[in-house]
Every structure is written in C-alpha cells, then in structure tokens.
Design a protein around this motif. Structure first.
Motif, mmCIF file in Angstrom:
data_model
loop_
_atom_site.group_PDB
_atom_site.id
_atom_site.type_symbol
_atom_site.label_atom_id
_atom_site.label_comp_id
_atom_site.label_asym_id
_atom_site.label_seq_id
_atom_site.Cartn_x
_atom_site.Cartn_y
_atom_site.Cartn_z
ATOM 1 N N TRP A 1 28.068 15.048 20.128
ATOM 2 C CA TRP A 1 28.166 16.681 19.683
ATOM 3 C C TRP A 1 26.896 17.423 19.997
ATOM 4 N N MET B 1 28.513 25.993 20.002
ATOM 5 C CA MET B 1 28.926 26.433 21.592
ATOM 6 C C MET B 1 29.686 27.578 21.476
ATOM 7 N N ASP C 1 32.488 29.973 23.634
ATOM 8 C CA ASP C 1 34.027 29.583 24.128
ATOM 9 C C ASP C 1 33.913 28.603 25.390
ATOM 10 N N GLU D 1 31.518 27.000 26.616
ATOM 11 C CA GLU D 1 30.688 25.626 26.402
ATOM 12 C C GLU D 1 31.507 24.497 25.535
ATOM 13 N N ARG D 2 32.382 25.298 24.784
ATOM 14 C CA ARG D 2 33.164 24.518 23.861
ATOM 15 C C ARG D 2 34.513 23.970 24.784
ATOM 16 N N TYR E 1 33.095 21.062 26.726
ATOM 17 C CA TYR E 1 32.791 19.958 26.307
ATOM 18 C C TYR E 1 34.207 19.254 25.820
ATOM 19 N N LEU F 1 39.480 19.760 18.396
ATOM 20 C CA LEU F 1 38.270 20.465 18.438
ATOM 21 C C LEU F 1 38.413 22.085 18.701
ATOM 22 N N LYS F 2 39.626 22.378 18.505
ATOM 23 C CA LYS F 2 40.017 23.774 18.557
ATOM 24 C C LYS F 2 39.576 24.551 17.311
#
Length: 938
Positions: A674, A679, A681, A683-684, A687, A727-728
C-alpha cells in the motif's frame, strides 16, 4: 582466498535490458560511488533473445547483447568504474541457452544436422528416446495447437534465402536439412524440363552423397559440414548466373506452400524428414527429449561438463577477466550442472591463467546462486566466496517475526480459509503435481534409464518400468533439499548419504503398497555398496546418478517456490526464495549463530534482501512480518474485510472467486504494498493493474483454481475484478475505510523493520547486496513488477541534498519520503568502504540486552585490530511503541565488558560513555537504530 581478488565492500545490482543499457549504467556510476558502493553487480549482458528483460536466455556467450550496448559502450562503462576505484561482478549463465527465436547458431545447426551437428553434444539431448518417432530427432513443442491443424491452416511456409531453405513458423525460422532439400530441388529441375542446367543435377547428386545426419564419426561430421557448405555456395552461384533456376525454386516452394491436400502431404513429408519434430507445446511435459531450464521449453540445457563446451562458452568472459573489466562472477543455477565443484574449479583455473596467475590460485570473486534447504549448509570444498544471499533474506526476515504469535496466526489462518494446511504436505503434493503435469518427461526418462540399469543384472530385472518410475518420483517428492552432489567414482559425502537416506525412508512410509525392494535398488544405484554382489552397468549407473541430481533441483524449485509458496499463505513474508514457511521466524540466538557461522565459513558471501528473484521486495516483506506482532488485530481485520467484500465475489461452479485462501493472500499483499502517500486517479489505476497482474500470476503458480498450462480465464477475471472493486474509491466502498487504519499501523511497524533489516545487512558478516532502487522505500511484488524502471534522478537529488548535515530527527519525522532509509544506507556503505578490514574479518560478538524490552532489540559487537563497532536495532517494536525511541525503552540496557568505553553514533554524531551498561533510552534517544564506533584508545 587470494589477496589479489577484488572483494566487494558492497554490491549494487543492475538489471540490464534494452531499456537500461551500458550508457545508463555509466551515467549512474558517480551516484553509486557517492552512495558507497564498491562493485556493480550486473545481470547477464551477453547476447540474449531479442526483447529479453532479464538476459538469462543467452543465445551467444561470446557476444555482447546489442540491445544493452556495444563493446565500446561496455568499455566506457568499465572505464568509468575504474576511474572511481570500482569493479564489476557479472552474472553468468552456464546451464542453459535461449532457443525461442532463430538466434542461437549452435541450436540452429543442431536442428539442421541432427546428431551430425558439431554442436549435437553441446546440448543435453536424448537422441534415442522411448518414442520411436523421435529417434535421432529433437522435439520442438513450439506450436499453439496441434501440428496437423496448423499445417492445414497454412501456418507453415517454406522460404529460400541466400542458399538457405527455411521453414517459417510464427517468428521462428527453422532450417531445412540439406539432404531433404532434394524434395524442393528435384521438382524445380522438373519445372525447367529440357533446360535444366547440368550443375543443378550435379548439386542434387551431391546432396544424395552427403553423410547422413545420423553420422557421428568426427571425420564424417567434418566432411558433411564442409560439403554442405560447398553445395550451398554452388547453389547460390547457380541462381545468380541462371535466374531461371531461382525462379523454378521459388515456384516449387510456392506449390509446396499452396493450401491443398496434395501440397499438405508433400510439405508434411518434407517436415517429417527433418531432425526435429514440431508439436503442440502441451506435448512437452511428457515427450520432450532435451533437458530444459526447469520446465521452460525455450531454454535448452547445455553440457558444461564437456571441455569443448566450457571452452566455447567462456571465451568472452575470460577475455573480460584478463582485461580487468570483470573482477567477480555470479554463477546462475549452479545446481543444474553435472558436477558443480569441478566446473567452479575449472573456472577459477582458467581465470587464473587469464590473469597470468598460478593455475592453482583462485583468481576471481566467485559466487553461486544456490538455494539452501532447511538446515543445509553450502559445501565448504567449493572454490567460491559464498552464495548470492537468499538464505540471509530468510534469516534476517525471520528474526523480525514474533515467534510467540505462531499458534494464533496458524489458528487465524485456519479459521479464515475453513481448514488447516500443512506446509510439508503441500510441498510433497506440489512436487508430485509438477512431475505429473509439467516435468513428466524428465521423470519418465529417469524411470527408463533406471529400467535399463535393472536389466543389466539378473538380480533386478523383474522390476517393472512403472515401479521404478514411481520410486524415482516418490523419492524426488520427498527430497529435503534441492540436490545432492554425488560424483561417480568418488566416495559419497556423508551429507549426501543422510539426504538420500532421509528421502528413501519418507518415500517408503508414503508407499507401503509398493514393493520396498525397489527403493533398495534405487538406494544401491545412488549409493553403491563397497562390495556389491550384484553390480549393474557402471557407465549407465554414473549417467543415471548425474541426471537424477540435475532433476531434483528444478522439480523442487517448481514445486516449492513456484507452487507451494502460492498455496500456503499463513504469513507470506516467510514465503521467500530460500525460506521455510513452516518455520515461524528465527530465534535471536539462532540468528547470531548463523552470522558467526558465515564469518567462519564464507565471510564474503552476499547478503541479499531484495533480488530479481524475490517474491516480494524487502520493504514489503518487512511490513507483512509485522502482522506477527499484532495477530489479533490482523485476524479481526481480515474477517471484517471478508464480510464487507463478500458481495463482490463471483460464484463460479458453486465456489466464490476469489476463494478464501486467495483472499487471505490478497489482503496481505495490499498491506505490504500500500502506497505511503494518497493516490490520484492515475496512480490508483496503475496500482490496481499491478495488483491484478500479481494475482493472476499467483493463481497460475498455485495451480489450484487456474494454472499456466490450463488457464481458467473466468476465474482469473473474477479475481481481477474483485481486486478492482475493493480498491475503487467511493462512499459505497466500506472496505477502504476499514482497511486504511490497519494499513497505516502496518506501514509504521514495517518501516522500523525495514530500517533494522538494512542496518543488519550492512553490518553483520558478509557482503551486502543492494537491489536496484532499494536504497529508498520499495514495495514491489514478484517479477516483472520488481523490474520496473527506477527513478534515479530523484535518488540522486535526495542523496545530494542529504549531504553531511542531515538531521536524523527530521528524517524520522518525515520517514514516509524514504530519505531515512537512504541516509542509513549511505552512512553505512561509506563507513564500510572506509574500514573494509573491520567488516571482512572483524569478530562477531552477540550482546544480550536486559530490562523490560530485552527481547525487542538485536545487538552485537564487531572488532578487529583495535577497531570496534557496536550495532543496536529494534525488533518486535510494537511492544515498545512508534517510533521506538527515547524513554519508550524504559530500563532496557546493554551490558558491556569494558569500563570507560566511549562510543560515537554514526547516525546522530552523539557520544555515549559506558561505565558498565549502555541505556537504550539514551542511545536511541531520537533515532530508532544505532551503529556506534569506539573512540577509546586501542
């Protein structure tokens, strides 16, 4: 080891490929020098398969990889190193070569000429396998579907270029055996009719008189090699002088390539006459007849035990050693070689000759990639400096784990997945699965060879092939280490005798219905009695012993690292190459003994914590290890997350995807990786993609709900979608709000673990190895995630900004930015380089703390010639508090033997006087780790 050998104070691993070249490395040499590195540790940079990201698929040992750089660029890189007093350790691959593309000239020659190739002996090929259709042929399991279907789809196309006839399949260009080109040239001559030139008829006749491809007499091979080149030159000349001949050849080829039944039959007949047999990749598991690297069809093993192979493969390497460009060598997959000790001795001998030193003198810093089993020690009789350090990663990671939490962690895991798992049973079953699914051909070949041995004496001839193969399979499944090192004609080492006895005993217990005398026979083959009244064929026995040993390692690797490690998810910080997940952590006393043993046996062995092979980066493992300190918090959180996310599972054939075991792995992986900063958008999204790619690989490696051989795309997709869904961000996703508090707690504990880990690596006996980018926080998953580009510009800037006046307290306050790890690494690397004798040969004396948190620190002294070092780092820091500094240590002290000692902290610069004891509250007043130097008179 000889004083003329360049022993590193610290190495830094670079992964070379087309995106990271000699030029890139050259530009980073000043940064590495400023960091404190003495040796660059390079991944293989010899010519590899085009597009290779790792270099282990070498196609020519004697050329530089053009995607990495030219000879001139390499020498410029080398000159940059020498200018700063630095050296180079290179990764060398002696076990296998890449054959995926038409780049390996040795392999192409074998495919063209079969057993008559001058290189036929170079590769470990069984030219007389049980399958009659493969007699004097190599199975090429390269096709995406069955051969006949691809043929009739027109996927095979003949081509003629510059005197060479080739069969094009995908991007492969396979040679056509010279004598079989008559099937093309004769129809071409018929197309020319009365105008056929006498020279073409003469060429066809010459082809008929070539020695056959089954000829193995050296003189006949030389004749064949010479004459086929003459024929090729004649054909090139004829096509140039008589264009009608070239046109007729192209027309004959076009007719063979035409999509109709007649042409299919003719093309099939031509392909059938080649020294290779094309097949679907799925046939490899049972029928492949060349030794591979593990189960990778595109990596063919070579017979490095043959003098001509050794000489041919090491020319460039020895040239670089002679020129002073290379001072050390890392040997990849040493366990794949027939006789590792002999190979290493030969390499040292040839390196000595290259350096113009006595032939009996070790001349280079030499390491082996060797995975040691539980309780196994590296053979001290090998002329090497040690291993690449996998075992140290397990040792130092283990000492950071709270062993008192084992029962609770085991019960939590059992409750979460709904049943108990035994790691050793998983290993046994995984190795059996590998031998049934992906490496059956290797085991079958051993069974057939053992059967031939049984037929060599009447005493054993009633053993069936099935019973013998079963015995081989069961003993390998029970093997407690990767391999033994028996040398035919030499007495067996007592270590090998014990290993084999243990495996045989376990195999007998697991197979009470199998006639036990078959195991006795296998024992006597591996370890022949001194006065055996029933001797078997000794030459055949020696062959079996060597091949058996070359099989146990790959099967163990595939069964343990690439299967069991993805099934047994109790605490995945333990599931590391060289690790033993069944052993829950390392006792502090054992950790000290391991360091002392290394100092005595291999003081210059590498100390690795992250490598290109590790399943998780060092910082990721350090975080996951911290779960052992908070087992109740972890268990409650995992159960709650499961409840929150249950609705996001997809039901497939009555089962929820992901299953509970996969979900347990996912939550640990998220905690370990993590990000430390929020983060955006983009970067997320990146990931999530990384996590999804990791999960699919983990599913395939586990081989439970999906696999590489039979991917369950529906399951793979469902698990990927589950990861994306949890993770959303958004108000409807309650998981993230529940996850982030524990993620923060684990990140803090993990950071302390990481700092302790890096200090230990840089101060205990051995040579620390830094993996590219790991001088700052790195939370990478398994490859290819751990081979992502490194932001060196940022690291250079941060190192420059640290200077000599960095405030440790400020670095601790802003620990998230990673400068604190860079600061510690820089300070210790520079100190190591300035005091090599202290770390190369300094004594190692553990110190046991007293007080409330005596179990929460690791401390030891090192000393040589009046120079002293005192190292103190925390472990199990959740008991102390975050950060573990100052009065949090309460009454914890270190007893010292000398009165009046004065110590200076390398990190803070503070001095500490000790009458008898040193207070950790004082030593660690504002920084969580300490490395002290003794300022008192020697």
């Amino acid at each position: 080891m000889n004083s003329q050998i360049s022993i590193p104070s610290a190495t830094y691993r670079f992964q070379f490929h087309q995106g990271f070249t000699f030029q890139h490395a050259r530009e980073l040499v000043p940064y590495l020098h400023d960091l404190g590195i003495s040796h660059v540790y390079a991944s293989p940079f010899f010519k590899a398969t085009p597009g290779s990201t790792h270099g282990y698929d070498v196609v020519d040992h004697n050329e530089f990889n053009p995607e990495v750089g030219s000879r001139e660029e390499f020498e410029a890189f080398s000159a940059e190193l020498k200018q700063r007093g630095m050296s180079l350790v290179v990764d060398f691959v002696p076990n296998h070569m890449g054959i995926a593309e038409s780049q390996n000239r040795w392999w192409l020659d074998v495919l063209e000429n079969g057993p008559s190739s001058p290189y036929a002996r170079f590769f470990d090929i069984d030219w007389h396998p049980l399958k009659r259709e493969l007699e004097s042929k190599v199975l090429l399991p390269t096709l995406g579907e069955q051969y006949g279907r691809m043929l009739e789809k027109g996927e095979f196309q003949l081509e003629y270029r510059d005197g060479n006839f080739e069969l094009k399949v995908y991007s492969l260009r396979l040679p056509i055996a010279p004598r079989t080109t008559r099937r093309i040239l004769q129809p071409a001559a018929e197309l020319l009719g009365d105008e056929v030139p006498p020279e073409l008829a003469s060429i066809i006749s010459a082809l008929d008189h070539l020695p056959p491809r089954t000829e193995t007499d050296p003189q006949k091979i030389a004749e064949r090699t010479r004459e086929k080149q003459v024929i090729r030159d004649r054909l090139i000349r004829l096509c140039g002088e008589v264009p009608a001949v070239a046109d007729a050849i192209q027309q004959a080829i076009a007719e063979l390539n035409a999509p109709n039944s007649t042409s299919f039959d003719r093309l099939d007949a031509l392909i059938d006459e080649q020294p290779y047999r094309l097949s679907s990749w799925k046939t490899a598991a049972e029928e492949i007849n060349y030794r591979r690297f593990f189960d990778v069809n595109t990596l063919a093993a070579i017979r490095m035990e043959l003098p001509e192979v050794f000489e041919a493969a090491h020319r460039l390497l020895l040239e670089l050693i002679a020129a002073g460009h290379v001072s050390g060598v890392r040997i990849d997959h040493i366990d794949g070689l027939a006789n590792p000790r002999e190979y290493l001795a030969q390499l040292q001998k040839q390196a000595a000759l290259a350096r113009q030193l006595p032939a009996d003198q070790n001349a280079i810093y030499l390491l082996v990639e060797k995975i040691l089993g539980a309780g196994e020690h590296l053979r001290t009789g090998w002329p090497i400096h040690g291993t690449t350090g996998y075992e140290f990663a397990a040792e130092v990671g283990g000492v950071l784990i709270d062993r008192d939490a084992e029962r609770m962690m085991t019960e939590s895991y059992k409750r979460f997945i709904g049943f108990g798992l035994d790691f050793h049973e998983i290993v046994y079953r995984s190795k059996r699965l590998v031998m049934q699914v992906s490496m059956a051909s290797e085991v079958n070949a051993l069974g057939q060879l053992l059967n031939r041995l049984s037929e060599s004496h009447r005493w054993y001839r009633d053993f069936t092939v099935n019973a013998l193969t079963t015995a081989v399979r069961e003993v390998i499944a029970c093997f407690p280490v990767y391999r033994t090192y028996l040398v035919p004609g030499e007495p067996a080492d007592s270590k090998d005798t014990r290993i084999i006895a243990r495996a045989l005993a376990a195999a007998r217990r697991r197979n009470p219905a199998l006639e036990l005398t078959v195991f006795d026979f296998l024992r006597d083959v591996l370890l022949p009695p001194a006065d055996n009244p029933h001797p078997v064929d000794e030459e055949l026995r020696a062959t079996f012993v060597l091949k058996f040993q070359q099989c146990t390692g790959p099967i163990t690797a595939k069964g343990v690292e690439d299967t069991a490690f993805y099934v047994y998810n109790r605490l995945v910080a333990l599931n590391e190459v060289g690790g033993e997940p069944a052993t829950f952590g390392t006792a502090l006393e054992l950790f000290h003994r391991q360091n002392a043993t290394r100092l005595n046996d291999f003081p210059h062995s590498l100390l690795a914590t992250s490598t290109h092979d590790t399943k998780r980066s060092e910082d990721m493992r350090a975080r996951i290890a911290a779960l052992s300190e908070i087992p109740q918090e972890w268990a409650r959180a995992a159960r709650r997350w499961h409840t929150l996310n249950l609705k996001l599972q997809r039901e497939i054939d009555g089962e929820g995807a992901p299953d509970a075991n996969e979900e347990y792995l996912l939550y640990q992986s998220l905690l370990g990786s993590w990000p430390l900063a929020p983060m955006n958008d983009a970067e997320r999204a990146t990931y999530i993609e990384r996590i999804q790619a990791y999960l699919v690989k983990a599913l395939h490696e586990a081989k439970v709900n999906s696999s590489w051989i039979q991917p369950n795309e529906t399951w793979d997709q469902a698990v990927s979608e589950f990861a994306a869904a949890i993770l959303k961000p958004g108000r409807r996703n309650r998981f993230l709000a529940a996850f982030e508090p524990l993620a923060e707690r684990v990140a803090q504990l993990g950071a302390i673990n990481s700092l302790s880990q890096v200090v230990l690596k840089l101060t205990v006996p051995g040579v620390p190895d830094m993996y590219q980018g790991s001088e700052m926080w790195d939370f990478s998953l398994v490859d290819p995630d751990n081979r992502r580009p490194v932001d060196y510009a940022s690291r250079r800037d941060q190192l420059s900004a640290l200077g000599e006046t960095a405030a440790p307290a400020e670095l601790l306050e802003h620990w998230r930015d990673g400068r604190i790890k860079l600061f510690i690494t820089h300070k210790l690397l520079r100190f190591r380089r300035e005091h090599p004798e202290l770390f190369a040969g300094g004594s190692y004396q553990p110190i046991e703390a007293t007080g409330k948190f005596s179990a929460c620190c690791v401390a030891f002294r090192r000393e040589v010639a009046g120079k002293r070092l005192l190292v103190i780092v925390p472990r199990l820091s959740s008991r102390v508090g975050f950060p573990p500094i100052g009065e949090r240590w309460q009454d914890t002290e270190l007893p010292l033997s000398s009165v009046g000692e004065v110590w200076r902290d390398l990190f803070t610069g503070r001095e500490h006087a000790a009458d008898t004891n040193l207070s950790l509250a004082s030593i660690l007043a504002d920084f969580p780790v300490a490395v002290l130097t003794d300022l008192s008179p020697a």
